[in-house]
Design a protein around this motif. Sequence first.
Motif, short mmCIF file in Angstrom:
data_model
loop_
_atom_site.label_atom_id
_atom_site.label_comp_id
_atom_site.label_asym_id
_atom_site.label_seq_id
_atom_site.Cartn_x
_atom_site.Cartn_y
_atom_site.Cartn_z
N ASN A 110 -0.91 -24.39 30.81
CA ASN A 110 -1.92 -23.47 30.29
C ASN A 110 -1.43 -22.03 30.37
O ASN A 110 -0.67 -21.67 31.26
N CYS A 142 -1.91 -29.19 24.64
CA CYS A 142 -2.33 -30.57 24.71
C CYS A 142 -3.74 -30.58 25.29
O CYS A 142 -3.96 -29.99 26.35
N THR A 143 -4.66 -31.20 24.60
CA THR A 143 -6.05 -31.18 25.08
C THR A 143 -6.51 -32.56 25.54
O THR A 143 -7.69 -32.87 25.50
N TYR A 144 -5.57 -33.41 25.96
CA TYR A 144 -5.97 -34.68 26.56
C TYR A 144 -6.69 -34.40 27.87
O TYR A 144 -6.33 -33.47 28.60
N LYS A 202 -5.85 -22.19 22.35
CA LYS A 202 -5.95 -23.02 23.56
C LYS A 202 -6.43 -22.19 24.75
O LYS A 202 -7.18 -22.67 25.60
N VAL A 212 -10.03 -22.10 24.58
CA VAL A 212 -10.58 -23.38 25.04
C VAL A 212 -10.60 -23.42 26.56
O VAL A 212 -11.60 -23.77 27.19
N ASN A 213 -9.48 -23.05 27.17
CA ASN A 213 -9.41 -23.13 28.63
C ASN A 213 -10.35 -22.11 29.30
O ASN A 213 -10.97 -22.41 30.31
N ILE A 250 -13.93 -23.52 28.75
CA ILE A 250 -14.28 -24.80 29.39
C ILE A 250 -13.94 -24.80 30.89
O ILE A 250 -14.78 -25.13 31.73
N ASN A 251 -12.69 -24.44 31.21
CA ASN A 251 -12.25 -24.66 32.59
C ASN A 251 -13.04 -23.84 33.60
O ASN A 251 -13.50 -24.36 34.63
N ASN A 290 -17.03 -31.50 31.25
CA ASN A 290 -16.86 -30.68 30.04
C ASN A 290 -18.04 -30.79 29.09
O ASN A 290 -18.43 -29.80 28.45
N VAL A 303 -13.28 -29.52 21.65
CA VAL A 303 -12.61 -30.09 22.84
C VAL A 303 -13.64 -30.55 23.87
O VAL A 303 -13.49 -31.61 24.48
N THR A 354 -13.69 -34.37 25.14
CA THR A 354 -13.39 -34.62 26.57
C THR A 354 -14.68 -34.52 27.39
O THR A 354 -14.65 -34.11 28.55
N ASN A 364 -14.82 -35.62 30.87
CA ASN A 364 -13.68 -35.20 31.70
C ASN A 364 -14.06 -34.12 32.71
O ASN A 364 -14.86 -33.24 32.43
N SER A 414 -12.61 -30.99 34.11
CA SER A 414 -11.53 -30.10 33.68
C SER A 414 -10.52 -29.91 34.81
O SER A 414 -10.84 -30.09 35.98
N SER A 415 -9.31 -29.54 34.44
CA SER A 415 -8.26 -29.40 35.47
C SER A 415 -8.67 -28.35 36.50
O SER A 415 -8.38 -28.49 37.69
O1 KPL Z 1 -6.95 -28.44 29.10
C1 KPL Z 1 -7.94 -28.88 29.63
C2 KPL Z 1 -8.02 -28.77 31.09
O2 KPL Z 1 -8.87 -29.40 31.71
O3 KPL Z 1 -7.18 -28.02 31.62
C3 KPL Z 1 -9.05 -29.43 28.78
C4 KPL Z 1 -8.53 -29.66 27.39
C5 KPL Z 1 -10.19 -28.47 28.77
C6 KPL Z 1 -9.52 -30.80 29.17
O4 KPL Z 1 -10.31 -30.81 30.31
#
Ligand code: KPL
Length: 301
Positions: A99, A120-122, A180, A183-184, A187-188, A198, A240, A244, A247, A249-250
């Motif tokens: 990231n 990568c957005t897995y 990206k 997105v981070n 979301i994160n 998420n 995203v 996810t 998920n 998030s990281s």
């Molecule tokens: O990149 C991500 C992360 O968690 O760092 C996303 C795509 C938001 C997935 O959780």
Amino acid sequence: MEFLVIGAGSLGSLLGGLLAREHAVTLVGRDPHVGAVRESGLAVDGAVESHVRPAARTDVPGGRFDCALVTTKAFDTEAAARDLAAAGVDLDTVLSLSNGLDNETTLAGHIGAAVLAGTCTYGAMTPEPGVVRCTGVGRTVIGARRGGPSAAADRVGTAFDEAGIETTVAADMPRRLWEKLAVNAGINAPTALARAENGALLAGPGNAVARRAAREVARVARASGVDLSDGEATAAVERVAEATAANTSSMQQDVLADRRTEVDAILGSAVDRGDDLGVPTPTLRTLADLLRAWERERDLR
Ligand code: KPL
């Protein structure tokens, strides 16, 4: 292809495990995860992938690899670059999937091989050592770090596709890295602070915070000369978050495990560039201040 994956966290382990179905993969990481992979192989979504060769961070193997995939936390990219250089690894290509915006410059400062940028957005998690789970199939985009065509990116993209990791080779990576980052940031940070998955950002107050954060990143991107509209940034966050939704998030995974977060690479970099360019970033600054206060209280910074 011969891959060396530096950074056996959730994403690195997932990609390493998937790549090993078609290619030779050496996975470099820390114990106890790497020790468990050495003992019993890497379990990827329940199937044991025994072809992954594990290696400790202190013991990066020298020799020749087609591609080193760097999936470390952004604050470890410098150390990964030094480890690669010190081990004298002979590489065609290095691909950063970490990231943040500055990883490629850091890698290029230490390594002579072509440096590619990637996003990568897995969604991925390692519930226990030696085990990785895919919690959201995202998008993988790679390309030349300064944009334009790249034969090296074409080769790596084909290898990813062969392993079932659907990959787009793009000629506009600088813009993709900013998207990206939006997105981070969107979301994160909110999911880490709210301890929510998420999908919690798809509606309600969490959605409003995520959209504000993404819009501020887009404004800083535009002031930096990158064409990213507010609508594109907020749409990317929502796409995203939906893909996810289940998920963690990281960054939330880091907070739950009492680990240092990527606050500097994700929020700090946009706030600092915004300050330099006269773009206000009040939401990003507040999110960064809260995360840094949490890290300080735990002596993580
Ligand atoms: O990149 C991500 C992360 O968690 O760092 C996303 C795509 C938001 C997935 O959780």
